[in-house]
Design a protein around this motif. Structure first.
Motif, PDB file in Angstrom:
ATOM      1  N   GLN A   1       0.825  -1.200   0.000  1.00 31.11           N
ATOM      2  CA  GLN A   1       0.000   0.000   0.000  1.00 31.11           C
ATOM      3  C   GLN A   1       0.860   1.250   0.000  1.00 31.11           C
ATOM      4  OE1 GLN A   1      -2.190   0.703   3.564  1.00 31.11           O
ATOM      5  NE2 GLN A   1      -3.198   2.517   2.748  1.00 31.11           N
ATOM      6  N   ALA A   2       0.529   2.184  -0.885  1.00 35.46           N
ATOM      7  CA  ALA A   2       1.144   3.510  -0.894  1.00 35.46           C
ATOM      8  C   ALA A   2      -0.002   4.515  -0.935  1.00 35.46           C
ATOM      9  CB  ALA A   2       2.065   3.669  -2.096  1.00 35.46           C
ATOM     10  N   GLN A   3      -0.363   5.023   0.227  1.00 34.74           N
ATOM     11  CA  GLN A   3      -1.514   5.922   0.379  1.00 34.74           C
ATOM     12  C   GLN A   3      -2.777   5.251  -0.166  1.00 34.74           C
ATOM     13  OE1 GLN A   3       0.269   9.454  -1.470  1.00 34.74           O
ATOM     14  NE2 GLN A   3       0.538  10.317   0.572  1.00 34.74           N
ATOM     15  N   ASP A   4      -3.405   5.810  -1.217  1.00 30.50           N
ATOM     16  CA  ASP A   4      -4.678   5.219  -1.668  1.00 30.50           C
ATOM     17  C   ASP A   4      -4.493   4.254  -2.838  1.00 30.50           C
ATOM     18  OD1 ASP A   4      -4.126   6.985  -3.706  1.00 30.50           O
ATOM     19  OD2 ASP A   4      -6.135   7.859  -3.785  1.00 30.50           O
ATOM     20  N   LYS A   5      -3.252   3.855  -3.086  1.00 29.70           N
ATOM     21  CA  LYS A   5      -2.976   2.852  -4.123  1.00 29.70           C
ATOM     22  C   LYS A   5      -2.548   1.553  -3.446  1.00 29.70           C
ATOM     23  CE  LYS A   5      -1.831   5.970  -7.922  1.00 29.70           C
ATOM     24  NZ  LYS A   5      -2.409   7.161  -7.283  1.00 29.70           N
TER      25      LYS A   5
END
Length: 426
Positions: A63-67
């Motif tokens: 996960q990278a923020q909302d991705k």
């Protein structure tokens, strides 16, 4: 949280991703073969609980923020967790995951926080047990924690006593492990995000009115998911824009699925200025931008088949009613009693503190608008939707409002306070 009265709200806002769709993207991605990518994922605590549970069962999720990227292992790729699965405050995680876990070859225990351990799980235990699932409440009272053991599942034709997307989804997910066809027939069609996304991942789900049929498949296949902005989160800003003078808001990329858009219909019935623009469909989900302008609201009656399409928005509809001219009656909403709190009782209790004329009924509430709304010290009862609804009620009050235990808002909308502040002119 401390809220001061505001003069107007202006600007453009994209609220966080849809909570229901975010949960399902993780679950279905984990059960699919290949790499699923998700854009617009909601990073609220509930959805992070879903990620944590599937990581415990051997699924690699980055996960990278909302991705989010999910390395799916197929329908039978989950592995036994080392410890009890903890869903936190998320009823969606517990109820949907129970359907999935009923078809696994390992034993697992699921629990959650104090609120979850009070919410009814019999509504999924009954149909899943009818499918030959070995699932039981460890306390013996139909509540969590739940213990699920391996069993050979069989199909079901289930007539649901309530319109519940969580009940329906748990059955559809369990049916993936029957090798046969199951049906769910509801009193009215509940949220259909599971049906839409399962088909997006290669399942065969048919919807005819309120009858949903799940046909047998061998695998789900990875896909790309774009999560629309959550209409349940946008609802707070819809009401804020309508009740605050001289306001003009544009809410971007909001999911307007017909099984979820009841809030728009009710606010329009109350004379609210809501323009739906830039409509399109992504991953089978309808999305649009919403243009909101200040309006002189009038009372209305909210009842019947529209209730399942706005059950989570009723607390903020009560706030809109407090600012409207005349009487608003909300009926057929007894489901509110078994949410994170009894939302009928909590909203009535706290709005009365703000000098709002509101009374509870056996299945809803009656609000008489037009009273002078006063700032007050109010409580959230650790319910995120109650806390945000009280914050909106405070925008047009005389004097300041303090909301106790407002940190629960992070369950579904971590940046709510900063987003509200960015739009307000005091």
């Amino acid at each position: 949280m401390h809220i001061q009265p505001v003069k107007q709200l202006k600007g453009t806002l994209k609220v966080p991703g849809d909570k229901s769709i975010s949960h399902r993207s993780i679950m279905f991605g984990a059960l699919a073969k290949g790499t699923t990518t998700v854009e617009g994922f909601l990073t609220g605590e509930d959805c992070m609980s879903t990620i944590a549970c599937f990581r415990q069962m051997g699924i690699l999720i980055e996960q990278a923020q909302d991705k989010v990227t999910i390395q799916g292992k197929g329908l039978y790729g989950l592995t036994k967790p080392d410890s009890v699965l903890d869903v936190g405050n998320s009823g969606t995680t517990m109820r949907l995951m129970s359907g999935i876990l009923s078809g696994q070859a390992f034993e697992v225990e699921i629990t959650g926080d104090a609120s979850i351990r009070k919410r009814p799980m019999d509504r999924i235990i009954r149909p899943l047990t009818s499918m030959n699932a070995n699932i039981r409440s460890l306390s013996g009272n139909g509540l969590a924690p739940l213990l699920i053991k391996p069993s050979i599942l069989k199909p079901i034709n289930y007539v649901s006593p309530v319109a519940s997307a969580q009940v329906k989804s748990s059955i559809l997910l369990a049916n993936l492990y029957t090798g046969s066809t199951s049906t769910v027939n509801e009193p009215t069609l509940s949220r259909n995000h599971s049906e839409i996304m399962l088909n997006h991942f290669g399942a065969k789900i048919e919807i005819k009115g309120s009858l949903v049929t799940s046909y047998p498949i061998k695998e789900l296949f990875a896909n790309h998911v774009v999560v629309p902005s959550d209409i349940s989160s946008a609802a707070f800003f819809m009401v804020a824009g309508l009740i605050c003078p001289n306001s003009d808001l544009l809410l971007k990329d909001v999911g307007v699925n017909p099984t979820r858009d009841g809030i728009i219909h009710v606010l329009k019935n109350m004379n609210g200025s809501i323009e739906i623009i830039n409509e399109r469909t992504v991953n089978g989900e309808p999305i649009a931008d919403l243009h909101i302008k200040s309006s002189k609201l009038i009372g209305t009656v909210v009842e019947g088949d529209i209730i399942p399409t706005l059950i989570d928005e009723i607390p903020v509809i009560a706030v809109a009613a407090a600012y409207a001219e005349g009487r608003t009656t909300i009926k057929d909403a007894s489901e509110l009693k078994v949410k994170e709190t009894n939302r009928i009782d909590t909203m009535v209790c706290e709005l009365k503190k703000m000098n709002i004329h509101i009374e509870a009924t056996k299945d809803g509430m009656v609000i008489v608008g037009g009273n002078r709304i006063q700032g007050a010290q109010v409580k959230s009862y650790d319910d995120h939707r109650v806390a945000m609804s009280l914050a909106i009620a405070a925008l047009g009050a005389t004097g300041n409002t303090t909301i106790e235990n407002s940190s629960c808002i992070a369950i579904s909308y971590p940046n709510f306070e900063s987003d509200l502040s960015a739009l307000t002119l005091h």
